[in-house]
Design an enzyme around this catalytic site. Structure first.
Site, PDB file in Angstrom:
ATOM      1  N   CYS A 114       0.819  -1.225   0.000  1.00 51.28           N
ATOM      2  CA  CYS A 114       0.000   0.000   0.000  1.00 51.28           C
ATOM      3  C   CYS A 114       0.847   1.267   0.000  1.00 51.28           C
ATOM      4  CB  CYS A 114      -0.937   0.011   1.201  1.00 51.28           C
ATOM      5  SG  CYS A 114      -2.075  -1.358   1.174  1.00 51.28           S
ATOM      6  N   HIS A 260      -3.752   7.101   1.694  1.00 56.13           N
ATOM      7  CA  HIS A 260      -4.051   5.804   1.078  1.00 56.13           C
ATOM      8  C   HIS A 260      -5.468   5.424   1.489  1.00 56.13           C
ATOM      9  CE1 HIS A 260      -4.269   1.638   0.223  1.00 56.13           C
ATOM     10  NE2 HIS A 260      -4.063   1.242   1.465  1.00 56.13           N
ATOM     11  N   ASN A 290     -10.343  -0.406  -1.658  1.00 53.46           N
ATOM     12  CA  ASN A 290      -8.912  -0.220  -1.400  1.00 53.46           C
ATOM     13  C   ASN A 290      -8.145  -0.782  -2.599  1.00 53.46           C
ATOM     14  OD1 ASN A 290      -6.246  -0.657  -0.591  1.00 53.46           O
ATOM     15  ND2 ASN A 290      -6.782  -1.232   1.498  1.00 53.46           N
TER      16      ASN A 290
HETATM   17  O1  UT7 Z   1      -4.584  -1.355   2.797  1.00 58.12           O
HETATM   18  C1  UT7 Z   1      -3.658  -1.893   3.675  1.00 58.12           C
HETATM   19  C2  UT7 Z   1      -3.999  -1.816   5.031  1.00 58.12           C
HETATM   20  N1  UT7 Z   1      -5.274  -2.383   5.372  1.00 58.12           N
HETATM   21  C3  UT7 Z   1      -5.985  -1.735   6.230  1.00 58.12           C
HETATM   22  O2  UT7 Z   1      -5.628  -0.652   6.597  1.00 58.12           O
HETATM   23  C4  UT7 Z   1      -7.219  -2.388   6.832  1.00 58.12           C
HETATM   24  C5  UT7 Z   1      -7.230  -2.163   8.304  1.00 58.12           C
HETATM   25  N2  UT7 Z   1      -8.301  -2.836   9.016  1.00 58.12           N
HETATM   26  C6  UT7 Z   1      -9.581  -2.560   8.801  1.00 58.12           C
HETATM   27  O3  UT7 Z   1      -9.932  -1.754   7.963  1.00 58.12           O
HETATM   28  C7  UT7 Z   1     -10.593  -3.215   9.676  1.00 58.12           C
HETATM   29  O4  UT7 Z   1      -9.926  -3.918  10.705  1.00 58.12           O
HETATM   30  C8  UT7 Z   1     -11.546  -4.197   8.920  1.00 58.12           C
HETATM   31  C9  UT7 Z   1     -12.504  -3.402   8.026  1.00 58.12           C
HETATM   32  C10 UT7 Z   1     -10.762  -5.149   8.096  1.00 58.12           C
HETATM   33  C11 UT7 Z   1     -12.374  -4.959   9.927  1.00 58.12           C
HETATM   34  O5  UT7 Z   1     -13.128  -4.078  10.723  1.00 58.12           O
HETATM   35  P1  UT7 Z   1     -13.113  -4.214  12.315  1.00 58.12           P
HETATM   36  O6  UT7 Z   1     -14.038  -3.191  12.800  1.00 58.12           O
HETATM   37  O7  UT7 Z   1     -11.683  -4.179  12.785  1.00 58.12           O
HETATM   38  O8  UT7 Z   1     -13.750  -5.653  12.513  1.00 58.12           O
HETATM   39  P2  UT7 Z   1     -13.110  -6.953  13.196  1.00 58.12           P
HETATM   40  O9  UT7 Z   1     -12.064  -7.550  12.328  1.00 58.12           O
HETATM   41  O10 UT7 Z   1     -12.762  -6.651  14.606  1.00 58.12           O
HETATM   42  O11 UT7 Z   1     -14.372  -7.923  13.182  1.00 58.12           O
HETATM   43  C12 UT7 Z   1     -15.580  -7.573  13.877  1.00 58.12           C
HETATM   44  C13 UT7 Z   1     -16.609  -8.639  13.537  1.00 58.12           C
HETATM   45  C14 UT7 Z   1     -16.083 -10.057  13.692  1.00 58.12           C
HETATM   46  O12 UT7 Z   1     -17.120 -10.849  14.208  1.00 58.12           O
HETATM   47  P3  UT7 Z   1     -17.189 -11.196  15.785  1.00 58.12           P
HETATM   48  O13 UT7 Z   1     -15.892 -11.912  16.073  1.00 58.12           O
HETATM   49  O14 UT7 Z   1     -17.291  -9.875  16.479  1.00 58.12           O
HETATM   50  O15 UT7 Z   1     -18.407 -12.040  15.877  1.00 58.12           O
HETATM   51  C15 UT7 Z   1     -15.773 -10.475  12.261  1.00 58.12           C
HETATM   52  O16 UT7 Z   1     -15.859 -11.876  12.086  1.00 58.12           O
HETATM   53  O17 UT7 Z   1     -17.018  -8.516  12.156  1.00 58.12           O
HETATM   54  C16 UT7 Z   1     -16.869  -9.780  11.508  1.00 58.12           C
HETATM   55  N3  UT7 Z   1     -16.556  -9.564  10.104  1.00 58.12           N
HETATM   56  C17 UT7 Z   1     -17.485  -9.390   9.165  1.00 58.12           C
HETATM   57  N4  UT7 Z   1     -18.821  -9.417   9.208  1.00 58.12           N
HETATM   58  C18 UT7 Z   1     -19.476  -9.204   8.063  1.00 58.12           C
HETATM   59  C19 UT7 Z   1     -15.320  -9.427   9.539  1.00 58.12           C
HETATM   60  N5  UT7 Z   1     -15.453  -9.192   8.231  1.00 58.12           N
HETATM   61  C20 UT7 Z   1     -16.781  -9.163   7.965  1.00 58.12           C
HETATM   62  C21 UT7 Z   1     -17.528  -8.965   6.796  1.00 58.12           C
HETATM   63  N6  UT7 Z   1     -18.869  -8.988   6.889  1.00 58.12           N
HETATM   64  N7  UT7 Z   1     -16.948  -8.722   5.611  1.00 58.12           N
END
Ligand code: UT7
Length: 333
Positions: A114, A260, A290
């Site tokens: 990235c 980014h 992204n």
């Molecule tokens: O480009 C390079 C760098 N990349 C980034 O900068 C990405 C950085 N990270 C993020 O943007 C976020 O961490 C994400 C968007 C990837 C995830 O969001 P989050 O608010 O951190 O969610 P999380 O990973 O803590 O997951 C929360 C919940 C989980 O369920 P439980 O364990 O709370 O029951 C996940 O399993 O959301 C669930 N989950 C989803 N649910 C529906 C994860 N992905 C999805 C999905 N749809 N696509």
């Protein structure tokens, strides 16, 4: 009089197929609401099978060359940034070169994910300022949709990524009017390699390609989203502040920040951490997702095309990604 590197041509290209969050609902266990709330993304463009990252880069390059009013044969070096090359090797720079019909000029591929665009820009800036090359084609292109995991394990990543390419022509400005790249500030910390990576294929494994790795989903990109999120929100503002300090500038000098486009919540938090008004932070992740190395130059090209960015504006660019790698760059437009 100090020589500066200016962007004399810009272009971007996204494949025609639009994939909405509602389309993703049909492919995996997710919802439009979750994606919108957690990432800000509404839709992204995904390429068809048979198209490679180099094709997206090539389309963008054609536009950048036209935008610069350049004879393509005047390009004397190519720098390409991607984490999703058409092939494991060689890189896409020389594939773009071949598609453009340019022979025997150097083509360099940059692998900084990235942050790849910022790393590429800094290399181009050095070459131009030292007079090593006169007209550099910089291409940043990504095609990640071909290798995403639609299971629950991979859905955090597979809703994020979009495909796209951007390109620019860089050349010297000796006029002394102050326009051009003011500085690039690059950082990395290799302790975090496995927080955001594609573990396989790996040269550590002999043989490299094994059926069990496929079965274990090891060929998919994986991320510890929360760690990446937290670090992105910290490191991007730090990199901008560091660059401003080096240049003797302050936040009030910035006309636009182009972060980014990793996640809209990250972009908003970076803007807030820098106390920048919302309208000074360029955000287009809603429509493209992204696009990794291509995200900053796509946002830049679009903002220039829309007339938002004007001659004389001070642009601050910042990125964070796999590695971890991060950085900032400043351009007087
Ligand atoms: O480009 C390079 C760098 N990349 C980034 O900068 C990405 C950085 N990270 C993020 O943007 C976020 O961490 C994400 C968007 C990837 C995830 O969001 P989050 O608010 O951190 O969610 P999380 O990973 O803590 O997951 C929360 C919940 C989980 O369920 P439980 O364990 O709370 O029951 C996940 O399993 O959301 C669930 N989950 C989803 N649910 C529906 C994860 N992905 C999805 C999905 N749809 N696509």
């Amino acid at each position: 009089m100090e020589r500066r590197t200016v962007v004399s041509g810009l272009g971007f290209y996204v494949p025609p197929r639009v994939v909405t969050n509602f389309d993703l609902e049909k492919m995996m266990n997710t919802s439009d609401e979750w994606i919108r709330e957690r990432t800000g993304i509404l839709e992204r463009h995904w390429a068809e099978s048979g198209v490679g990252a180099s094709d997206l880069g090539y389309e963008a390059a054609v536009k950048a060359i036209e935008n610069a009013g350049l004879d393509k044969n005047d390009i004397d070096f190519i720098i390409a940034a991607t984490l999703s090359p058409d092939h494991y090797f060689p890189g896409i720079g020389l594939m773009v070169q071949a598609k453009l019909g340019l022979k025997e000029i150097g083509a360099l591929d940059i692998r900084d994910q990235c942050s790849g665009f910022l790393y590429a820009l800094s290399v181009a800036d050095q070459y131009i300022r030292t007079g090593t090359y006169k007209k550099i084609l910089l291409v940043a292109a990504e095609l990640q949709s071909a290798n995403l995991d639609f299971s629950d394990e991979g859905r955090d990543m597979s809703v994020l990524f979009g495909d796209g390419g951007a390109a620019m022509i860089l050349e010297a400005n000796d006029s002394g009017d102050g326009r051009g790249v003011l500085g690039c500030y690059l950082f990395s910390d290799g302790r975090f390699v496995s927080e955001l990576w594609m573990d396989k294929p790996s040269s550590r494994d002999n043989p490299t390609f094994r059926v069990e790795f496929f079965q274990q989903g090891k060929f998919y990109p994986r991320m510890n989203g929360r760690t990446v999120f937290k670090n992105a929100c910290e490191k991007m503002p730090q990199a901008v502040l560091y660059g401003l300090q080096q240049l003797g500038l302050s936040i009030s000098n910035i006309d636009y920040l182009i972060p980014h486009q990793a996640n809209d919540r990250i972009s908003q938090m970076v803007g807030r951490a820098l106390r920048l008004p919302e309208e000074k932070v360029i955000r287009n992740i809603q429509r493209y997702g992204n696009t990794t190395a291509a995200s900053i130059p796509i946002a830049l090209a679009e903002a220039v095309q829309n007339g938002l960015i004007k001659k004389g504006h001070l642009l601050a660019l910042t990125a964070f990604g796999s590695g971890f790698t991060w950085g900032s760059a400043f351009i007087r437009w």
